[in-house]
Design a protein around this motif. Structure first.
Motif, PDB file in Angstrom:
ATOM      1  N   ILE A  44      64.181 -54.963  61.951  1.00 40.77           N
ATOM      2  CA  ILE A  44      62.952 -54.904  62.294  1.00 40.77           C
ATOM      3  C   ILE A  44      62.529 -56.499  61.284  1.00 40.77           C
ATOM      4  O   ILE A  44      63.396 -57.460  61.403  1.00 40.77           O
ATOM      5  CB  ILE A  44      62.017 -54.243  61.338  1.00 40.77           C
ATOM      6  N   THR A  95      56.909 -48.164  49.311  1.00 43.13           N
ATOM      7  CA  THR A  95      56.190 -47.105  50.341  1.00 43.13           C
ATOM      8  C   THR A  95      55.212 -47.632  50.536  1.00 43.13           C
ATOM      9  O   THR A  95      54.303 -47.764  51.331  1.00 43.13           O
ATOM     10  CB  THR A  95      56.677 -45.685  50.551  1.00 43.13           C
ATOM     11  N   VAL A 106      53.956 -52.282  54.804  1.00 42.96           N
ATOM     12  CA  VAL A 106      54.039 -51.171  56.371  1.00 42.96           C
ATOM     13  C   VAL A 106      55.409 -51.912  56.782  1.00 42.96           C
ATOM     14  O   VAL A 106      56.893 -50.559  57.266  1.00 42.96           O
ATOM     15  CB  VAL A 106      53.169 -51.997  57.200  1.00 42.96           C
ATOM     16  N   PHE A 107      56.678 -52.935  56.817  1.00 45.12           N
ATOM     17  CA  PHE A 107      57.773 -53.218  57.262  1.00 45.12           C
ATOM     18  C   PHE A 107      58.958 -51.893  56.652  1.00 45.12           C
ATOM     19  O   PHE A 107      59.857 -51.427  57.480  1.00 45.12           O
ATOM     20  CB  PHE A 107      58.399 -53.954  57.202  1.00 45.12           C
ATOM     21  N   ASN A 129      58.428 -48.963  55.428  1.00 45.99           N
ATOM     22  CA  ASN A 129      57.916 -47.380  56.321  1.00 45.99           C
ATOM     23  C   ASN A 129      58.339 -47.278  57.655  1.00 45.99           C
ATOM     24  O   ASN A 129      59.320 -46.253  58.004  1.00 45.99           O
ATOM     25  CB  ASN A 129      56.199 -47.210  56.932  1.00 45.99           C
ATOM     26  N   THR A 130      58.475 -48.685  58.422  1.00 46.60           N
ATOM     27  CA  THR A 130      59.441 -48.853  59.618  1.00 46.60           C
ATOM     28  C   THR A 130      60.575 -48.362  59.179  1.00 46.60           C
ATOM     29  O   THR A 130      61.172 -47.559  60.258  1.00 46.60           O
ATOM     30  CB  THR A 130      58.440 -49.659  59.695  1.00 46.60           C
ATOM     31  N   ARG A 150      62.064 -45.628  58.511  1.00 47.54           N
ATOM     32  CA  ARG A 150      62.196 -43.956  59.253  1.00 47.54           C
ATOM     33  C   ARG A 150      63.257 -44.316  60.474  1.00 47.54           C
ATOM     34  O   ARG A 150      63.323 -43.217  61.093  1.00 47.54           O
ATOM     35  CB  ARG A 150      60.595 -44.242  60.047  1.00 47.54           C
ATOM     36  N   GLN A 151      63.249 -45.947  60.569  1.00 45.46           N
ATOM     37  CA  GLN A 151      64.312 -45.442  61.459  1.00 45.46           C
ATOM     38  C   GLN A 151      65.760 -45.195  60.656  1.00 45.46           C
ATOM     39  O   GLN A 151      66.761 -44.739  61.469  1.00 45.46           O
ATOM     40  CB  GLN A 151      63.869 -47.366  61.742  1.00 45.46           C
TER      41      GLN A 151
END
Length: 191
Positions: free
Chosen positions: A14, A115, A119-120, A122-123, A126-127
């Motif tokens: 990301i 967390t 935002v990054f 969290n993304t 999740r991945q």
């Protein structure tokens, strides 16, 4: 920057900003462990998430005096007792260094702060969690549908670094057989 390998790993998945890099640098710490070190213990709540920079780490539990390896990871992989770390329940697994290891880690408190602040993160998490869930599901399917020999061959093809660097008894435990059976499989493959 001390955690550069972790930053490079994340940025391959990301986009991250300089602020994100600063957050990672503030919350992740480094540690070195010797071969055989138990870095998370069963019957305790798991307190850290580890990113392996160098070496090999496994998670395992004991049943009737036999160690059963549930996960083996090497460089550029995360490991912890995920169930315990994410939910705060007592872990049923130990996390152990198979070799001398260098890791980056974040404790649960800092993980929660990161967390909330990012935002990054969290993304990214999740991945990673989706990938871990998919891998665990595939591993379960493999145990049901593949013979021990095919499970070994799959590990050999997909993760040869594990075959080269992890002791045979741990590999045997990971694919669900006794070390003697794995020795026979390896002899058969070589001949």
């Amino acid at each position: 920057m001390i955690i550069t390998p972790l930053i490079l790993f994340i940025s391959d998945l990301i986009d991250i900003t300089d602020n994100d890099i600063n957050l990672l640098s503030n919350y992740f710490k480094t540690a070195s462990y010797s071969k055989g070190s138990i870095i998370e213990r069963e019957d305790k709540v798991t307190s850290k998430l580890y990113y392996v920079r160098n070496g090999f780490v496994r998670s395992f539990f004991s049943k009737d005096g036999i160690e059963i390896t549930t996960q083996i990871v090497g460089e550029n992989k995360f490991i912890t007792s995920f169930d315990s770390f994410t939910s705060g329940i007592t872990s049923k697994e130990n996390v152990q260094c198979i070799s001398d290891c260098e890791v980056f880690y974040i404790n649960k408190y800092d993980y929660e702060i990161l967390t909330k602040e990012s935002v990054f993160w969290n993304t990214f998490c999740r991945q990673i969690y989706e990938k871990v869930i998919a891998q665990n599901q595939q591993r379960m399917i493999d145990f049901i549908t593949l013979s021990a020999e095919k499970r070994y061959l799959k590990l050999l093809n997909e993760q040869p670094e594990i075959i080269r660097n992890v002791p045979i008894q741990i590999i045997a435990s990971y694919i669900g057989i006794k070390p003697e059976s794995l020795s026979r499989i390896r002899k058969k493959i070589i001949s």
